[in-house]
Design a protein around this motif. Structure first.
Motif, PDB file in Angstrom:
ATOM      1  N   ALA A 128      -4.122  -7.448  12.640  1.00  0.00           N
ATOM      2  CA  ALA A 128      -3.280  -7.295  11.456  1.00  0.00           C
ATOM      3  C   ALA A 128      -4.120  -6.888  10.249  1.00  0.00           C
ATOM      4  N   ASP A 137      -2.843  -9.956   1.508  1.00  0.00           N
ATOM      5  CA  ASP A 137      -3.002 -10.783   2.704  1.00  0.00           C
ATOM      6  C   ASP A 137      -1.819 -11.715   2.934  1.00  0.00           C
ATOM      7  N   CYS A 138      -0.774 -11.620   2.121  1.00  0.00           N
ATOM      8  CA  CYS A 138       0.337 -12.558   2.257  1.00  0.00           C
ATOM      9  C   CYS A 138       1.033 -12.365   3.613  1.00  0.00           C
ATOM     10  N   GLU A 139       1.802 -13.355   3.984  1.00  0.00           N
ATOM     11  CA  GLU A 139       2.433 -13.341   5.307  1.00  0.00           C
ATOM     12  C   GLU A 139       3.342 -12.133   5.501  1.00  0.00           C
ATOM     13  N   ALA A 140       4.095 -11.789   4.448  1.00  0.00           N
ATOM     14  CA  ALA A 140       5.010 -10.644   4.558  1.00  0.00           C
ATOM     15  C   ALA A 140       4.254  -9.348   4.811  1.00  0.00           C
ATOM     16  N   GLN A 142       1.270  -9.125   6.267  1.00  0.00           N
ATOM     17  CA  GLN A 142       0.700  -9.183   7.618  1.00  0.00           C
ATOM     18  C   GLN A 142       1.709  -8.650   8.641  1.00  0.00           C
ATOM     19  N   VAL A 143       2.986  -8.959   8.407  1.00  0.00           N
ATOM     20  CA  VAL A 143       4.040  -8.423   9.287  1.00  0.00           C
ATOM     21  C   VAL A 143       4.079  -6.899   9.186  1.00  0.00           C
ATOM     22  N   THR A 146       1.072  -5.344  11.045  1.00  0.00           N
ATOM     23  CA  THR A 146       1.276  -5.400  12.499  1.00  0.00           C
ATOM     24  C   THR A 146       2.267  -4.329  12.944  1.00  0.00           C
ATOM     25  N   ARG A 308       5.194 -11.574  -3.397  1.00  0.00           N
ATOM     26  CA  ARG A 308       3.820 -11.545  -2.875  1.00  0.00           C
ATOM     27  C   ARG A 308       2.905 -12.286  -3.848  1.00  0.00           C
ATOM     28  N   GLN A 310       0.599 -14.538  -3.790  1.00  0.00           N
ATOM     29  CA  GLN A 310      -0.838 -14.675  -3.594  1.00  0.00           C
ATOM     30  C   GLN A 310      -1.578 -13.339  -3.652  1.00  0.00           C
ATOM     31  N   ASP A 311      -0.834 -12.226  -3.629  1.00  0.00           N
ATOM     32  CA  ASP A 311      -1.465 -10.898  -3.660  1.00  0.00           C
ATOM     33  C   ASP A 311      -1.527 -10.286  -5.052  1.00  0.00           C
TER      34      ASP A 311
END
Length: 464
Positions: A128, A137-140, A142-143, A146, A308, A310-311
């Motif tokens: 990812a 690098d936030c979870e959204a 990363q999706v 991928t 986002r 953290q970004d």
């Protein structure tokens, strides 16, 4: 430090380009023709930027002679056909003169990164890992990374959905660069920027005399992308007639120029993007449902910047560094209050609005810090968080702090600001209030508006 060879017969353009690149820490050499470039041994450079039309031999001759060094072609004959021909011969990219400085720098950085990646030995990478130019690098995200990694090699149609300014073109470029078509052209088209009367001619081309003003045959952008990728941004703005023609391209792989009876086969991968709900538009008849299904083979949803958290500051730091280089103001930093303001602002315009705010900040900042006033953000309610951080139980008096950054940090606490203004506005003018708080009168007014604190009629109106 990357070494770049500029091949351009016009000395003014050559020297201007050299100064631009040297300001961004590139080592630059010059040549006025292909023969002069060969005398400098183009293979020892990291990148060659060559004009297309040169005295004697055309610049495209350097594509083979400089190999494996990548070549970017410049052309003042903004003819898509000549640019695409250069790409087909092996140029890594092209720029049209007069070139935009930011676009040229992005093209140079992209070409160098791509060459470095091809030259480097294979290495294990995170499944990812963010593609070039995409930050976060936030979870959204990363999706998103991928989905890009899995979608790129599949050579299927992709629909990118997201608000304006979220970076849909960056995702399209990442998909293209990781696909099997990476060495073929990527043609980017903003459908909203082309007048409705011209969109079909721009996309599909026309024959000479097909309509008034068609003085010569024109290759359309779909055909220009043959073998590569066509990115249609804001596809929801396409008129229905153009939608029907595009559907034929997807179904049959064929195009027909306006005014022609002949069809031509094209091999194009389509990536589309929109901030609109195409399915809802299809129900109202604004968008063809069959085209929507053809487009939506793979869908990538880009999160807005406000989701986002953290970004945001990480993106701001990268964009600030680029803005500082553009304006030759290296060393500028965001004050703590400015960082808090950036973190808490809802960013309705997403990354594009953040980039513009930082550009303003770099231009307006005095000294070595960018303060909230410099950013010029519109006053509005602070961004609500799912788990808000508790406010500090005691807000220290900013007048007792010695550090300028700490002053700004303390003053960003809305509770302290509101308490101070309400307590002192009967005895102080607006100028005095602003001076005591360490902010401008404009910032004081904006914060009053945001917090709903009216000015007292009894306040003195002295100036100072």
């Amino acid at each position: 430090m990357s070494r770049i060879l500029i091949v351009e017969d016009e000395a003014i353009i050559r020297s201007a380009l050299r100064r631009l690149l040297e300001r961004h820490d590139y080592q630059v050499s010059e040549a006025g023709s292909v023969d002069e470039a060969e005398a400098l041994d183009p293979q020892r450079f990291d990148l060659v930027i060559s004009d297309l039309r040169l005295p004697g031999t055309q610049g495209t001759a350097l594509i083979d002679r400089a190999a494996p060094t990548p070549v970017v072609i410049m052309t003042s004959y903004a003819s898509m056909r000549s640019a695409v021909e250069a790409l087909k011969q092996g140029a890594v990219d092209y720029v049209a003169k007069p070139f935009d400085h930011d676009d040229l720098l992005k093209t140079v950085a992209r070409a160098l990164e791509q060459h470095a990646a091809e030259a480097a030995p294979p290495a294990a990478t995170s499944s990812a890992a963010p593609p070039q130019e995409l930050i976060g690098d936030c979870e959204a995200m990363q999706v998103v990374y991928t989905r890009i990694r899995k979608t790129a090699p599949a050579d299927v149609t992709v629909l990118i959905q997201g608000e304006s300014g979220t970076g849909k073109e960056l995702v399209a470029r990442a998909i293209h660069s990781q696909s099997q078509r990476a060495r073929a052209p990527l043609i980017c088209v903003n459908c909203a920027a082309i007048p409705e009367t011209l969109i079909e001619s721009e996309l599909f081309g026309h024959e000479k005399g097909a309509f008034t003003g068609a003085n010569a045959a024109r290759t359309g952008l779909v055909e220009a992308a043959d073998g590569g990728t066509l990115f249609l941004d804001e596809i929801g703005e396409l008129p229905l007639d153009a939608q029907a023609r595009l559907l034929r391209v997807l179904q049959e792989g064929e195009i027909r120029k306006i005014g022609s009876v002949e069809t031509r086969h094209v091999d194009v991968r389509l990536i589309a993007a929109t901030h609109r709900d195409l399915r809802a538009m299809s129900k109202s008849g604004e968008f063809r449902l069959d085209l929507y299904y053809r487009l939506n083979v793979m869908q990538i949803d880009l999160p807005p910047l406000r989701d986002r958290e953290q970004d945001i500051l990480k993106i701001a730091d990268v964009l600030l560094e680029k803005a500082c280089r553009r304006h030759a103001r290296e060393g500028l930093k965001l004050s703590r209050a400015a960082r808090r303001e950036i973190h808490d602002y809802p960013w309705p315009g997403n990354v594009r609005e953040l980039e513009n705010a930082l550009e303003r900040g770099v231009i307006l900042a005095e000294g070595h810090l960018i303060h909230p006033d410099d950013l010029g953000l519109q006053p509005g309610p602070p961004l609500a968080r799912s788990q808000p951080k508790p406010a500090s139980p005691v807000a220290p008096d900013p007048r007792e702090a010695g550090d300028a950054e700490l002053d700004e940090e303390d003053l960003s606490l809305e509770d302290y600001f509101q308490h101070f203004v309400l307590e002192h506005q009967d005895q102080m003018s607006e100028t005095e209030l602003a001076q005591k708080l360490g902010i401008s009168r404009k910032c004081l007014w904006e914060r009053r508006q945001r917090l709903g604190i009216p000015r007292k009629k009894s306040a003195r109106s002295r100036t100072g």
